[in-house]
Design an enzyme around this catalytic site. Structure first.
Site, PDB file in Angstrom:
ATOM      1  N   GLU A  68       3.281 -15.305   4.050  1.00  9.55           N
ATOM      2  CA  GLU A  68       3.247 -14.123   3.183  1.00  9.55           C
ATOM      3  C   GLU A  68       4.033 -14.439   1.911  1.00  9.55           C
ATOM      4  O   GLU A  68       5.089 -15.050   1.953  1.00  9.55           O
ATOM      5  CB  GLU A  68       3.827 -12.921   3.934  1.00  9.55           C
ATOM      6  CG  GLU A  68       4.104 -11.682   3.101  1.00  9.55           C
ATOM      7  CD  GLU A  68       2.921 -11.165   2.305  1.00  9.55           C
ATOM      8  OE1 GLU A  68       1.826 -11.016   2.849  1.00  9.55           O
ATOM      9  OE2 GLU A  68       3.108 -10.934   1.083  1.00  9.55           O
ATOM     10  N   ASP A 117      -6.424  -9.941  -0.811  1.00  7.82           N
ATOM     11  CA  ASP A 117      -6.533  -9.207  -2.078  1.00  7.82           C
ATOM     12  C   ASP A 117      -7.857  -9.553  -2.760  1.00  7.82           C
ATOM     13  O   ASP A 117      -8.198 -10.729  -2.875  1.00  7.82           O
ATOM     14  CB  ASP A 117      -5.358  -9.568  -2.991  1.00  7.82           C
ATOM     15  CG  ASP A 117      -4.026  -9.118  -2.396  1.00  7.82           C
ATOM     16  OD1 ASP A 117      -4.031  -8.175  -1.581  1.00  7.82           O
ATOM     17  OD2 ASP A 117      -2.983  -9.711  -2.729  1.00  7.82           O
ATOM     18  N   ASP A 153     -12.983  -5.195   4.525  1.00  8.81           N
ATOM     19  CA  ASP A 153     -13.903  -4.065   4.390  1.00  8.81           C
ATOM     20  C   ASP A 153     -14.569  -4.110   3.008  1.00  8.81           C
ATOM     21  O   ASP A 153     -15.396  -3.263   2.708  1.00  8.81           O
ATOM     22  CB  ASP A 153     -13.148  -2.724   4.514  1.00  8.81           C
ATOM     23  CG  ASP A 153     -12.230  -2.509   3.331  1.00  8.81           C
ATOM     24  OD1 ASP A 153     -11.526  -3.466   2.943  1.00  8.81           O
ATOM     25  OD2 ASP A 153     -12.233  -1.403   2.762  1.00  8.81           O
TER      26      ASP A 153
HETATM   27  N1  SAM Z   1      -3.411  -9.312   6.400  1.00 10.60           N
HETATM   28  C1  SAM Z   1      -2.755  -8.016   6.385  1.00 10.60           C
HETATM   29  C2  SAM Z   1      -3.643  -6.955   6.960  1.00 10.60           C
HETATM   30  O1  SAM Z   1      -4.844  -7.212   7.116  1.00 10.60           O
HETATM   31  O2  SAM Z   1      -3.144  -5.876   7.281  1.00 10.60           O
HETATM   32  C3  SAM Z   1      -2.298  -7.660   4.946  1.00 10.60           C
HETATM   33  C4  SAM Z   1      -3.385  -7.471   3.942  1.00 10.60           C
HETATM   34  S1  SAM Z   1      -2.755  -7.204   2.271  1.00 10.60           S
HETATM   35  C5  SAM Z   1      -4.079  -6.453   1.447  1.00 10.60           C
HETATM   36  C6  SAM Z   1      -2.802  -8.851   1.582  1.00 10.60           C
HETATM   37  C7  SAM Z   1      -1.497  -9.601   1.769  1.00 10.60           C
HETATM   38  O3  SAM Z   1      -1.673 -10.942   1.339  1.00 10.60           O
HETATM   39  C8  SAM Z   1      -0.357  -9.029   0.943  1.00 10.60           C
HETATM   40  O4  SAM Z   1       0.776  -8.821   1.752  1.00 10.60           O
HETATM   41  C9  SAM Z   1      -0.106 -10.099  -0.118  1.00 10.60           C
HETATM   42  O5  SAM Z   1       1.228 -10.160  -0.535  1.00 10.60           O
HETATM   43  C10 SAM Z   1      -0.549 -11.360   0.610  1.00 10.60           C
HETATM   44  N2  SAM Z   1      -0.978 -12.441  -0.299  1.00 10.60           N
HETATM   45  C11 SAM Z   1      -1.843 -12.311  -1.327  1.00 10.60           C
HETATM   46  N3  SAM Z   1      -2.003 -13.487  -1.973  1.00 10.60           N
HETATM   47  C12 SAM Z   1      -1.227 -14.383  -1.306  1.00 10.60           C
HETATM   48  C13 SAM Z   1      -0.967 -15.752  -1.489  1.00 10.60           C
HETATM   49  N4  SAM Z   1      -1.535 -16.437  -2.507  1.00 10.60           N
HETATM   50  N5  SAM Z   1      -0.130 -16.369  -0.645  1.00 10.60           N
HETATM   51  C14 SAM Z   1       0.469 -15.668   0.365  1.00 10.60           C
HETATM   52  N6  SAM Z   1       0.255 -14.366   0.591  1.00 10.60           N
HETATM   53  C15 SAM Z   1      -0.586 -13.714  -0.224  1.00 10.60           C
END
Ligand code: SAM
Length: 211
Positions: A68, A117, A153
């Protein structure tokens, strides 16, 4: 994910034996951080760790690493793991951009991407975790028979990902546009975002791919 600054999160992560603060030091020897050598499964962008904590509980025969980017999010996963002390789960605060400094060639058996994301603007497409930019990295760190599993989704991100994976020359082993009503539903562990979007009536897409 909306980010709240959590004061002291960085220090709390650094103090935890379950968070690997110098991950580059373990490159090529990740098995040594677990009591037993087992297949290594990694979730990239694990958020607060609901999915990976449940996976580690359900599959004690697998070693799990959660990645993360943000301390303020990761600290929640660290707190869960401090309470559970699962032997087969470790956590890393890092950006997936740096995967090649942290994992040796073929060291990872499976990668999970959950509700990554979407980066909807074209000029940000390279930041999507299923873009060619990242598939090239996964290609290096994944074992020969390794696979990647992706849930979202977001239909646009899913369609982008299908195309990106095909263009990269990988095989799609399974694809569903409604995970919870498909044969892939068996044994599915829901992520925090999956629960949230599913409660809003959004169908969940999932793909599994390999070389
Ligand atoms: N996977 C979890 C879920 O499904 O409930 C969290 C989804 S959340 C929308 C996306 C997570 O990915 C965020 O906590 C964000 O900080 C992390 N993230 C995004 N880009 C990342 C990267 N390049 N490296 C590590 N983490 C990343």
């Amino acid at each position: 994910m909306r980010l709240k600054n959590v004061p002291g999160s960085r220090e709390e992560i650094e103090a935890s034996p379950y968070a690997m603060t110098e991950p580059e030091e373990y490159r090529g020897r990740w098995q040594s951080v677990f009591p037993e050598a087992r297949p290594l499964h990694v979730e990239i962008g694990m958020g607060k760790g609901q999915f990976l904590t449940e996976m580690a509980r359900a599959h004690p025969d697998i070693n799990y690493l959660g990645i993360e980017k943000f301390s303020s999010v990761l600290v929640r996963a660290v707190q869960k793991q401090e309470a559970l002390a699962l032997p087969n789960l470790r956590l890393i605060r890092m950006d997936a951009e740096d995967l090649l400094s942290v994992f040796a060639e073929g060291e990872v058996d499976r990668i999970y991407l959950n509700f990554s994301d979407p980066w909807p603007k074209d000029r940000h497409a390279k930041r999507r975790l299923t873009s060619e930019n990242f598939l090239r990295r996964y290609d290096v760190i994944l074992a020969k028979e390794g696979r990647l599993e992706f849930k979202t989704d977001n239909r646009e991100l899913f369609d982008f990902s299908l195309e990106s994976i095909r263009d990269h020359g990988w095989q799609l082993l399974a694809v569903t546009y409604d995970l919870h009503h498909s044969e892939l539903a068996e044994g599915n562990i829901r992520t925090e975002y999956e629960e949230r979007f599913s409660a809003l009536g959004h169908p969940i897409c999932k793909l599994i791919c390999a070389r």
